[in-house]
Design a protein around this motif. Structure first.
Motif, PDB file in Angstrom:
ATOM      1  N   UNK A   1       7.904   9.675 -11.499  1.00 31.71           N
ATOM      2  CA  UNK A   1       7.682   8.554 -12.412  1.00 31.71           C
ATOM      3  C   UNK A   1       6.461   7.792 -11.917  1.00 31.71           C
ATOM      4  N   UNK A   2       5.506   7.593 -12.791  1.00 32.48           N
ATOM      5  CA  UNK A   2       4.325   6.840 -12.384  1.00 32.48           C
ATOM      6  C   UNK A   2       4.728   5.410 -12.079  1.00 32.48           C
ATOM      7  N   UNK A   3       4.115   4.849 -11.056  1.00 29.90           N
ATOM      8  CA  UNK A   3       4.501   3.492 -10.703  1.00 29.90           C
ATOM      9  C   UNK A   3       3.853   2.514 -11.671  1.00 29.90           C
ATOM     10  N   UNK A   4       4.530   1.418 -11.993  1.00 30.06           N
ATOM     11  CA  UNK A   4       3.933   0.412 -12.869  1.00 30.06           C
ATOM     12  C   UNK A   4       2.653  -0.142 -12.254  1.00 30.06           C
TER      13      UNK A   4
ATOM     14  N   UNK B   1       2.087   7.308  -7.789  1.00 28.72           N
ATOM     15  CA  UNK B   1       3.523   7.567  -7.876  1.00 28.72           C
ATOM     16  C   UNK B   1       4.220   6.683  -6.849  1.00 28.72           C
ATOM     17  N   UNK B   2       5.226   5.982  -7.306  1.00 24.89           N
ATOM     18  CA  UNK B   2       5.943   5.072  -6.413  1.00 24.89           C
ATOM     19  C   UNK B   2       6.895   5.864  -5.520  1.00 24.89           C
ATOM     20  N   UNK B   3       6.925   5.568  -4.236  1.00 26.45           N
ATOM     21  CA  UNK B   3       7.870   6.302  -3.373  1.00 26.45           C
ATOM     22  C   UNK B   3       9.306   5.830  -3.582  1.00 26.45           C
ATOM     23  N   UNK B   4      10.243   6.667  -3.205  1.00 26.42           N
ATOM     24  CA  UNK B   4      11.659   6.320  -3.250  1.00 26.42           C
ATOM     25  C   UNK B   4      11.901   5.104  -2.337  1.00 26.42           C
ATOM     26  N   UNK B   5      12.607   4.081  -2.821  1.00 30.55           N
ATOM     27  CA  UNK B   5      12.863   2.896  -1.986  1.00 30.55           C
ATOM     28  C   UNK B   5      13.584   3.228  -0.678  1.00 30.55           C
ATOM     29  N   UNK B   6      14.306   4.351  -0.657  1.00 32.75           N
ATOM     30  CA  UNK B   6      15.040   4.740   0.568  1.00 32.75           C
ATOM     31  C   UNK B   6      14.087   4.969   1.741  1.00 32.75           C
TER      32      UNK B   6
ATOM     33  N   UNK C   1       0.773  -1.248   0.000  1.00 31.86           N
ATOM     34  CA  UNK C   1       0.000   0.000   0.000  1.00 31.86           C
ATOM     35  C   UNK C   1       0.801   1.293   0.000  1.00 31.86           C
ATOM     36  N   UNK C   2       2.120   1.207   0.054  1.00 33.06           N
ATOM     37  CA  UNK C   2       2.889   2.451   0.170  1.00 33.06           C
ATOM     38  C   UNK C   2       2.680   3.367  -1.035  1.00 33.06           C
TER      39      UNK C   2
ATOM     40  N   UNK D   1       6.261  14.590   1.427  1.00 33.52           N
ATOM     41  CA  UNK D   1       5.386  13.424   1.257  1.00 33.52           C
ATOM     42  C   UNK D   1       6.092  12.148   1.727  1.00 33.52           C
ATOM     43  N   UNK D   2       7.395  12.062   1.488  1.00 29.63           N
ATOM     44  CA  UNK D   2       8.149  10.885   1.936  1.00 29.63           C
ATOM     45  C   UNK D   2       8.179  10.824   3.461  1.00 29.63           C
ATOM     46  N   UNK D   3       8.369  11.992   4.090  1.00 29.45           N
ATOM     47  CA  UNK D   3       8.356  12.033   5.559  1.00 29.45           C
ATOM     48  C   UNK D   3       7.016  11.562   6.103  1.00 29.45           C
TER      49      UNK D   3
END
Lengths: 199, 243
Positions: free
Chosen positions: A120-123, B58-63, A37-38, A55-57
């Motif tokens: 980049x859009x995720x597959x 949008x895929x997050x950064x793997x980090x 789900x990430x 957004x990553x945080x």
């Protein structure tokens, strides 16, 4: 909301059992839930914040909260994914309010996710988009703008109905009515899909 | 607010668009067990969740995942520490600190001894330098006898202070029941000047004050005696020299 129902059946553990695993301190359960789900969580948060780093945080914080407070999920009230998305959305809105990003976004409306560079859009996202997302987008775009706009302002900008009324310069009662009507309309549009997907 | 009014709030509730008063009123209503509003809310929640998933993916950064997992593992390590660990760790720390303090004290004591030893050596070196430069000093050479042919010794005699500084080399170490004893020779009579302790290399040093009643010292000798020394020589003479 659960477009990969056919895939989920093939998973060894469904979301609910992953959450039970997390409650027992099983790291692999959280990892699996994250893998599953990430992208959805991140995409929502990114849509709200329009800032990759922030957004990553928030993404990390959402899963950290899930890890620490998995027991706060009430299965009788919401599915795991609904609960996660609620946490993610609220956390992103809080961040939006705290950082003052909302003001910046308002000044630069072009800074929407779709136009941000370097994304980049995720597959997986592409798969999601084909059916589910399109369905929801269709339902949303089928709404009259006066219904769609207040819903989007509430959902993605975190505005209360009072704030929306002020921003759109409409009476409070009108905004309430339009939001309610729009949501009901969306529900009608999506119910067949819900039943099909088991979401 | 009546039931219908509250039910109308469900759509806004799902979007978090209610103010605190309206939200509180609806939550109270739900807590009272209104199943109709519960159903309404559950369905609208699915709409909200679908809305959340409708955004471009949008895929997050793997980090991000790596950091999250690392954070979790750190936490897991802390979580897996038993409750008695802090007390045990504190006790171990105290034991370690106690042991370390003891080690440090012993080290300090050893170093104090070393300092005393070095100070003594330095003092004697200074004394030796002064003596070598002084006109009031005399030297007695002692040669090894047949018993210890390789041994030799030298007495540096400070005639002002009436002190002898004896330096011995190549005098073989003895078993514990024997000792070397130094004698002043006056006429042909030996007078004990004390016992000598050699180190493993066969060197020895002695600082001996000449008794004031001893005049006309004619030489010095070292003999091999039973441990503790004797009033008069009984064993063989190993070093001998005349003034």
């Amino acid at each position: 909301m659960q477009p990969k129902a056919h895939e989920q059946r093939s998973h060894i553990r469904d979301d609910a059992s992953l959450l039970r695993g997390i409650q027992r301190g099983d790291e692999t359960a959280l990892e699996e839930l994250y893998d599953r789900h990430s992208t959805a969580v991140y995409s929502l948060v990114l849509r709200i914040l329009a800032d990759r780093s922030a957004a990553e945080d928030v993404l990390s914080d959402v899963f950290w909260r899930i890890w620490k407070r998995a027991e706060s999920h009430d299965p009788s009230r919401a599915s795991v994914i609904a609960w996660m998305m609620t946490i993610a959305r609220r956390r992103a809105i809080d961040e939006l309010r705290m950082s003052g990003r909302r003001e910046r976004r308002e000044r630069s409306p072009e800074a929407s996710v779709g136009t941000l560079q370097g994304m980049r859009p995720s597959p997986e996202g592409a798969t999601l988009a084909t059916e589910t997302q399109q369905h929801v987008r269709d339902a949303l775009s089928a709404l009259a703008p006066e219904q769609r706009t207040p819903i989007e302002l509430a959902f993605f900008e975190g505005l209360t109905h009072v704030e929306i009324a002020a921003q759109l310069q409409q009476p409070l009662g009108t905004i309430k009515t339009r939001i309610r009507a729009g949501m009901q309309r969306m529900r009608e549009q999506l119910v067949p899909y819900f039943d099909q997907s088991g979401a | 607010m009546n039931h219908d009014e509250l039910k109308a709030l469900c759509a806004l509730y799902v979007l978090d668009a209610l103010g605190p008063d309206d939200r509180g009123a609806l939550e109270e209503h739900l807590a009272e067990g209104c199943s109709e509003c519960e159903r309404e809310l559950a369905e609208l929640l699915r709409v909200g969740t679908a809305l959340a998933a409708s955004v471009p993916q949008v895929e997050p950064d793997p980090a991000v995942k790596s950091r999250l997992m690392a954070r979790m593992r750190r936490r897991a390590v802390i979580r897996s520490v038993p409750v008695w660990f802090p007390a045990a760790a504190a006790a171990l720390a105290l034991i370690f600190l106690g042991w370390q303090t003891l080690q440090l004290r012993q080290q300090v004591a050893r170093q104090q001894l070393q300092i005393a030893d070095l100070s003594g050596r330095l003092e004697s070196q200074v004394e030796l330098s002064r003596l070598l430069a002084s006109a009031a000093s005399r030297i007695i050479e002692l040669a090894g006898t047949d018993v210890r042919p390789g041994a030799s010794a030298r007495v540096l005699w400070d005639t002002d202070a009436q002190m002898w500084y004896l330096y011995v080399s190549n005098l073989a170490p003895l078993p514990e029941d024997q000792t070397y004893q130094l004698w002043f020779i006056v006429g042909d009579q030996p007078h004990s000047a004390g016992i000598l302790r050699t180190d493993e290399a066969g060197s020895a040093f002695a600082r001996v004050e000449l008794p004031p009643d001893l005049v006309d010292v004619a030489g010095a000798a070292v003999s091999l005696e039973p441990a503790g020394g004797v009033p008069q020589p009984t064993g063989p003479i190993v070093l001998l020299g005349n003034v």
